[in-house]
Every structure is written in structure tokens, then in C-alpha cells.
Write a protein that holds these residues in place. Sequence first.
Motif, PDB file in Angstrom:
ATOM      1  N   TYR A  81       0.831  -1.207   0.000  1.00 49.50           N
ATOM      2  CA  TYR A  81       0.000   0.000   0.000  1.00 49.50           C
ATOM      3  C   TYR A  81       0.866   1.257   0.000  1.00 49.50           C
ATOM      4  O   TYR A  81       0.594   2.218  -0.720  1.00 49.50           O
ATOM      5  N   TYR A  82       1.906   1.261   0.805  1.00 50.61           N
ATOM      6  CA  TYR A  82       2.793   2.417   0.859  1.00 50.61           C
ATOM      7  C   TYR A  82       3.387   2.708  -0.523  1.00 50.61           C
ATOM      8  O   TYR A  82       3.368   3.844  -0.993  1.00 50.61           O
ATOM      9  N   PHE A  83       3.910   1.683  -1.191  1.00 52.04           N
ATOM     10  CA  PHE A  83       4.508   1.890  -2.511  1.00 52.04           C
ATOM     11  C   PHE A  83       3.448   2.285  -3.547  1.00 52.04           C
ATOM     12  O   PHE A  83       3.709   3.105  -4.426  1.00 52.04           O
ATOM     13  N   HIS A  84       2.243   1.741  -3.428  1.00 52.92           N
ATOM     14  CA  HIS A  84       1.133   2.124  -4.307  1.00 52.92           C
ATOM     15  C   HIS A  84       0.828   3.615  -4.128  1.00 52.92           C
ATOM     16  O   HIS A  84       0.645   4.347  -5.104  1.00 52.92           O
ATOM     17  N   GLU A  85       0.792   4.078  -2.892  1.00 52.85           N
ATOM     18  CA  GLU A  85       0.545   5.496  -2.608  1.00 52.85           C
ATOM     19  C   GLU A  85       1.639   6.389  -3.181  1.00 52.85           C
ATOM     20  O   GLU A  85       1.356   7.453  -3.719  1.00 52.85           O
ATOM     21  N   LYS A 112      -7.428   4.505  -8.528  1.00 49.35           N
ATOM     22  CA  LYS A 112      -6.557   4.020  -7.455  1.00 49.35           C
ATOM     23  C   LYS A 112      -7.159   2.778  -6.805  1.00 49.35           C
ATOM     24  O   LYS A 112      -6.447   1.825  -6.492  1.00 49.35           O
ATOM     25  N   ALA A 113      -8.458   2.798  -6.601  1.00 49.94           N
ATOM     26  CA  ALA A 113      -9.135   1.647  -6.004  1.00 49.94           C
ATOM     27  C   ALA A 113      -8.964   0.410  -6.881  1.00 49.94           C
ATOM     28  O   ALA A 113      -8.699  -0.687  -6.387  1.00 49.94           O
ATOM     29  N   PHE A 114      -9.106   0.577  -8.187  1.00 51.05           N
ATOM     30  CA  PHE A 114      -8.981  -0.556  -9.104  1.00 51.05           C
ATOM     31  C   PHE A 114      -7.558  -1.120  -9.106  1.00 51.05           C
ATOM     32  O   PHE A 114      -7.369  -2.339  -8.990  1.00 51.05           O
ATOM     33  N   THR A 115      -6.548  -0.253  -9.228  1.00 54.87           N
ATOM     34  CA  THR A 115      -5.167  -0.751  -9.276  1.00 54.87           C
ATOM     35  C   THR A 115      -4.749  -1.379  -7.942  1.00 54.87           C
ATOM     36  O   THR A 115      -4.068  -2.402  -7.927  1.00 54.87           O
ATOM     37  N   TRP A 116      -5.190  -0.764  -6.859  1.00 55.81           N
ATOM     38  CA  TRP A 116      -4.874  -1.336  -5.552  1.00 55.81           C
ATOM     39  C   TRP A 116      -5.550  -2.686  -5.378  1.00 55.81           C
ATOM     40  O   TRP A 116      -4.954  -3.643  -4.898  1.00 55.81           O
ATOM     41  N   ARG A 117      -6.812  -2.780  -5.763  1.00 55.34           N
ATOM     42  CA  ARG A 117      -7.552  -4.015  -5.546  1.00 55.34           C
ATOM     43  C   ARG A 117      -6.945  -5.164  -6.334  1.00 55.34           C
ATOM     44  O   ARG A 117      -6.858  -6.296  -5.842  1.00 55.34           O
ATOM     45  N   ALA A 118      -6.503  -4.917  -7.556  1.00 58.73           N
ATOM     46  CA  ALA A 118      -5.873  -5.979  -8.354  1.00 58.73           C
ATOM     47  C   ALA A 118      -4.609  -6.487  -7.646  1.00 58.73           C
ATOM     48  O   ALA A 118      -4.418  -7.704  -7.492  1.00 58.73           O
ATOM     49  N   LEU A 119      -3.772  -5.577  -7.195  1.00 56.32           N
ATOM     50  CA  LEU A 119      -2.539  -5.942  -6.504  1.00 56.32           C
ATOM     51  C   LEU A 119      -2.822  -6.644  -5.180  1.00 56.32           C
ATOM     52  O   LEU A 119      -2.246  -7.694  -4.872  1.00 56.32           O
ATOM     53  N   ALA A 120      -3.721  -6.085  -4.407  1.00 60.90           N
ATOM     54  CA  ALA A 120      -4.005  -6.615  -3.071  1.00 60.90           C
ATOM     55  C   ALA A 120      -4.729  -7.962  -3.120  1.00 60.90           C
ATOM     56  O   ALA A 120      -4.450  -8.842  -2.299  1.00 60.90           O
ATOM     57  N   SER A 121      -5.649  -8.149  -4.049  1.00 57.80           N
ATOM     58  CA  SER A 121      -6.356  -9.433  -4.147  1.00 57.80           C
ATOM     59  C   SER A 121      -5.405 -10.546  -4.558  1.00 57.80           C
ATOM     60  O   SER A 121      -5.520 -11.680  -4.079  1.00 57.80           O
ATOM     61  N   PHE A 122      -4.463 -10.229  -5.429  1.00 59.19           N
ATOM     62  CA  PHE A 122      -3.461 -11.223  -5.808  1.00 59.19           C
ATOM     63  C   PHE A 122      -2.637 -11.613  -4.588  1.00 59.19           C
ATOM     64  O   PHE A 122      -2.386 -12.798  -4.343  1.00 59.19           O
ATOM     65  N   ASP A 123      -2.234 -10.635  -3.791  1.00 52.63           N
ATOM     66  CA  ASP A 123      -1.481 -10.901  -2.566  1.00 52.63           C
ATOM     67  C   ASP A 123      -2.281 -11.786  -1.604  1.00 52.63           C
ATOM     68  O   ASP A 123      -1.752 -12.747  -1.053  1.00 52.63           O
ATOM     69  N   THR A 124      -3.563 -11.464  -1.415  1.00 50.44           N
ATOM     70  CA  THR A 124      -4.408 -12.257  -0.520  1.00 50.44           C
ATOM     71  C   THR A 124      -4.553 -13.690  -1.026  1.00 50.44           C
ATOM     72  O   THR A 124      -4.490 -14.641  -0.244  1.00 50.44           O
ATOM     73  N   ALA A 125      -4.740 -13.851  -2.324  1.00 46.83           N
ATOM     74  CA  ALA A 125      -4.877 -15.196  -2.893  1.00 46.83           C
ATOM     75  C   ALA A 125      -3.597 -16.012  -2.678  1.00 46.83           C
ATOM     76  O   ALA A 125      -3.664 -17.199  -2.338  1.00 46.83           O
ATOM     77  N   LEU A 151     -15.289  -1.492  -2.481  1.00 45.07           N
ATOM     78  CA  LEU A 151     -16.207  -0.502  -1.904  1.00 45.07           C
ATOM     79  C   LEU A 151     -15.595   0.174  -0.675  1.00 45.07           C
ATOM     80  O   LEU A 151     -15.668   1.399  -0.524  1.00 45.07           O
ATOM     81  N   LEU A 152     -14.982  -0.613   0.188  1.00 45.86           N
ATOM     82  CA  LEU A 152     -14.362  -0.043   1.384  1.00 45.86           C
ATOM     83  C   LEU A 152     -13.209   0.900   1.034  1.00 45.86           C
ATOM     84  O   LEU A 152     -13.059   1.972   1.620  1.00 45.86           O
ATOM     85  N   TYR A 153     -12.402   0.518   0.054  1.00 43.14           N
ATOM     86  CA  TYR A 153     -11.258   1.340  -0.343  1.00 43.14           C
ATOM     87  C   TYR A 153     -11.712   2.652  -0.977  1.00 43.14           C
ATOM     88  O   TYR A 153     -11.151   3.718  -0.704  1.00 43.14           O
ATOM     89  N   PHE A 154     -12.727   2.595  -1.822  1.00 44.50           N
ATOM     90  CA  PHE A 154     -13.238   3.810  -2.443  1.00 44.50           C
ATOM     91  C   PHE A 154     -13.710   4.785  -1.360  1.00 44.50           C
ATOM     92  O   PHE A 154     -13.393   5.979  -1.395  1.00 44.50           O
ATOM     93  N   ALA A 155     -14.450   4.272  -0.369  1.00 52.19           N
ATOM     94  CA  ALA A 155     -14.914   5.120   0.728  1.00 52.19           C
ATOM     95  C   ALA A 155     -13.720   5.689   1.508  1.00 52.19           C
ATOM     96  O   ALA A 155     -13.703   6.877   1.862  1.00 52.19           O
TER      97      ALA A 155
END
Length: 174
Positions: A81-85, A112-125, A151-155
Motif C-alpha cells: 500500500y505504501y509503494f502504491h501510494e 486508485k481503487a482498481f489498481t490497488w484491488r488488483a494488486l491486493a487481491s493477488f497478494d491475498t490469494a 467498496l471499502l477502499y473507495f470510501a
Amino acid sequence: MAVGTTARFEQEPPAPVALRRRHVVKAISWRIIGTFDTLILSLLLLTFLGPYLGIEPGRANHVETASYIAGTEVVTKILLYYFHERVWARLRWGRNTKNRKLTSAARRSGAKAFTWRALASFDTAVLAFIFTGNLAMAASIGGGEILTKLLLYFAHERIWARIGFGLPPGGPAE
């Protein structure tokens, strides 16, 4: 290229960048939300979908496995997340000037939500696969969090777009 166009770009000052402390606090606040979501989602999927995917029933074991997934991702996600930011802080796309203050447009938060979610979901998987050894469960957990976390990230982004902490005077909202 026209001379006037070149001069315009040469005169434009570099965009101010949000301070690192802003990104650290954003990373921590998001990680609290994200870890809780991963813990609950992993536990629910292990409990209710696990038996259909060949994972033996056992509530105590599912709590432990969900805790390992969520706990490990605290470290991996804070770093990612830090590097994404930091990457997004250097991009000017989607920034608006409003009342002498630079703000972040909703489309920027969405991207930002879309790019983060792709990266983060891959990490979680990947983490789910490491701790369950089951590819179908890993895909279910990584894929299942796409909607909730998007949804949570967008908010989260829209809230931070209104917070001035860590911004230089008149600086961009991230």
C-alpha cells in the motif's frame, strides 16, 4: 511541436507531493479496515465453502487459518500500500484545483481503487494458498474480497480526499 506549447510546459512548476507521513497514516488506517475484512471473509469462506472444496470442517482450525492469512497480510499489505501510494502521489491525473486548493477527483479515487484491488487481491490469494494449500479456496478468498474491499477502499479514499493531514499548503489531496 509549437514553441508556445513547449514554453508552457517549461513554465509549469512541478506538482507538490503529499508528505510521506500522510501515506504512512493512510496505510495504517486502511490496513485496520482491510485486515478485519480479510479475517471475517476468510473465516466465513473456510467455514461455509471449505467443506465443498475438500477442506475438513473444524471451526477452531478455520479461525486459526483465517488469522494467519489476515495477520500475515498486515505486513505484506502495508508495504504494498505504501509503494502504491507513492506511485500515485507522483501522478497528476485526476487532480483538480478548487478554491485555491488541489483536490482529488472521484475518477482518480476509482482508478486508485482498481489498481490497488488488483494488486491486493493477488497478494491475498497467494497468502490464502500458502495457508490452506487449496487453490480453489485461495481463489475464493482472493476473489471474494474484490467487491467488499473495492467498496471499502473507495470510501476510504473519498474520506482521505477531504483530510488535509500531511499535505503541503495548497497541496494535492491523495
